[in-house]
Enzyme design. Structure first.
Site, short mmCIF file in Angstrom:
data_model
loop_
_atom_site.label_atom_id
_atom_site.label_comp_id
_atom_site.label_asym_id
_atom_site.label_seq_id
_atom_site.Cartn_x
_atom_site.Cartn_y
_atom_site.Cartn_z
N HIS A 30 43.25 41.03 34.59
CA HIS A 30 42.04 41.39 35.33
C HIS A 30 41.64 40.22 36.22
CE1 HIS A 30 42.18 43.88 31.73
NE2 HIS A 30 41.43 44.77 32.36
N HIS A 278 40.13 45.40 39.70
CA HIS A 278 39.58 45.19 38.35
C HIS A 278 40.66 44.85 37.34
CE1 HIS A 278 37.22 45.77 34.69
NE2 HIS A 278 38.25 46.47 34.25
#
Length: 533
Positions: A30, A278
């Site tokens: 991430h 993300h």
């Protein structure tokens, strides 16, 4: 731009680029949040947190909880730059870095000290295991309560042993989760002014913008909980960020929520402010573009400029090391002035129990009618709690039914802002937060217990599972544990729950059949120091 500002920005960009490079090397992870929140990590770990990298287990250190555990590279990069040392199995620093650069290169690989989500006990400087959203913020409430209780019980005039603060970094997901709301509500009620949550308001989720499912005014919600709310319109404005965090220094009777606007994957040419940043690597071209935007050498990977290390580890951290020295010197004087309390503190910090803690566990006479096991449990709990001053806890509004109330005078009644030594906790109808808060209490050395009806472990299981993963000695007192609760009907009959809890690795489940087995169950449970029961 002056030299200090230049080095500050260089340090922030080091956190960003280490995070990008680690995710690219792992081909998973991430990157977006660490890129966005690098300024927060910089200000906290270089200027704000009171901790000693040489002694990461200093008892009075401030705690930092990365509740959005998927952003783990943010924490690993900060621990590397701060030079936090690894602690060995004996509890002593080994002298090696907790997060060497090689561990960052091995991000998300088997046996690396940089697993995909932070794991307590694996990497020094990681205060709790996070990943399931909402768990970390609940743990932080337990830690803040622990700071208050430890101060109330151990501090004496001239010996301010405990006054640590707790900072938690949380995401939209943490605040969407029910446990986050439960924990925030209780923290506001208890007026935990030593607690600060930093909310990353990036308005992005995995599926797209948060507006798909989340449109409430978070600030107003927390104000109604009794929190002080401070806003930072741009995370890259360090002055504004510093001023917001400095609000914690002003006298208050409230926990603090700092709402920080950020742009996920800030600096990435096409993926900043996009949900694709993300939970997946950015890709080589996007990484190069971001590095160019930061003024970073595009071909360099895992670059840590030496002036960044020097800058990060001087000044504030040197002062913190001196504060830790002074704390241990004060503890030595405390041992002379209050030897009994000091012995208790040593026992607590070692995870041990006082000598003779089980001397008063009763033996119950045969009874043809049979004493209810919950009644026997209440009697045994009160007996052992007399001899273990840091055994404390409560119930999710079922104390009279669970028999979890400590009734002897030395229990000091109910914990509150005006009675911080109280050992009875009223968690309200918040089973999930209760379990997460108990994990935070245990992470600070206390021995917490949580009570409810067995069937309501459905609400608690995520936190119970994490207690087992972390090896925390949390005690669960679960009553009304059979289909014998007939009149309440099937909603309150725990049919599958026994098998569900026994399926959790490192969770010991004891189901005593009478009063004497209940007494022995307590003896077994409290001797466990490496997992919940």
């Amino acid at each position: 731009m002056n030299r200090v500002a230049t080095v500050e920005q260089l340090a922030i960009n080091t956190i960003r680029t280490l995070s990008m490079d680690a995710v690219e090397a792992a081909r998973s992870g991430h990157p977006g949040t660490p890129m966005a929140l690098a300024p927060v990590a910089y200000v906290l770990f270089r200027e704000r947190l009171r901790y000693d990298p040489e002694r990461p287990h200093w008892p009075n250190r401030d705690r930092f909880v990365l509740s959005c555990g998927h952003a783990s590279m943010l924490l690993y990069a900060a621990l590397h730059l701060a030079g936090v040392k690894q602690v060995g199995p004996d509890g002593r620093p080994t002298g090696e870095l907790a997060v060497p650069l090689e561990a960052i290169r091995q991000f998300r690989q088997l046996h690396s000290r940089c697993p995909g989500h932070p794991e307590y006990g694996h990497t020094s400087g990681v205060e709790t295991t996070t990943g399931p959203l909402g768990q970390g913020v609940a743990n932080s409430v337990g830690m803040a309560i622990a700071s208050k209780w430890l101060a109330g019980y151990f501090n004496r005039p001239g010996f301010d042993l405990f006054h640590f603060r707790v900072y938690a970094l949380c995401s939209d997901g943490d605040l969407m989760e029910g446990i986050g709301s439960e924990a925030a509500s209780l923290a506001g009620h208890l007026q935990l002014d030593n607690l600060c949550w930093i909310y990353d308001d990036n308005r992005i989720t995995i599926e797209g913008p948060t507006s798909l499912a989340f449109s409430e005014d978070v600030g107003m919600r927390f104000a109604s909980y009794g929190w002080r709310v401070v806003r930072v319109p741009d995370v890259n404005e360090l002055g504004c960020l510093r001023s917001a965090l400095a609000e914690l220094d002003r006298p208050s009777d409230r926990p603090t929520l700092v709402i920080v606007r950020s742009i996920i994957a800030w600096g990435a040419p096409t993926k900043q402010n996009h949900h694709e940043a993300h939970g997946a690597p950015l890709g080589d071209q996007e990484v190069r573009g971001a590095k160019a935007f930061y003024g970073w050498p595009e071909n360099e990977q895992f670059l840590v400029p030496p002036e960044v290390l020097e800058h990060f580890r001087q000044g504030h951290l040197a002062d913190c090391h001196q504060q830790a020295d002074q704390w241990y010197a004060m503890l030595a004087e405390y041992r002379k002035a209050y030897p009994d309390l000091a012995a208790q503190l040593d026992c607590l910090l070692k995870g041990e129990l006082p000598e003779g803690w089980d001397a008063e566990i009763p033996s119950f006479p045969a009874d043809p009618k049979g004493m209810a096991t919950r009644v026997a449990s209440g009697k045994v709990l009160n007996q052992v709690a007399r001899r273990i001053p840091w055994l404390l806890g409560g119930s999710a509004d079922l104390g009279p039914s669970n028999r979890t109330e400590l009734t002897f005078p030395e229990a000091h009644g109910d914990f509150s802002v005006t009675n911080p030594t109280g050992r009875n906790f009223h968690f309200g109808v918040r089973e999930h937060a209760m379990a997460g808060i108990c994990n935070g209490l245990a992470l600070c050395g206390l021995r917490p217990y949580a009570g409810t009806f067995f069937v309501f472990t459905d609400y608690m299981r995520p936190s119970m599972r994490l207690a087992a993963m972390m090896g925390l000695p949390v005690l669960y007192i679960l009553t009304h544990d059979s289909i014998g609760v007939g009149e309440d009907g099937p909603t309150h009959q725990p049919v599958e729950h026994l098998a569900a809890l026994r399926a959790i690795p490192n969770m010991v489940v004891v189901r005593p059949c009478d009063a004497n087995e209940t007494a022995e169950a307590y003896r077994v449970a409290l001797q466990r120091g490496d997992g919940p029961t």
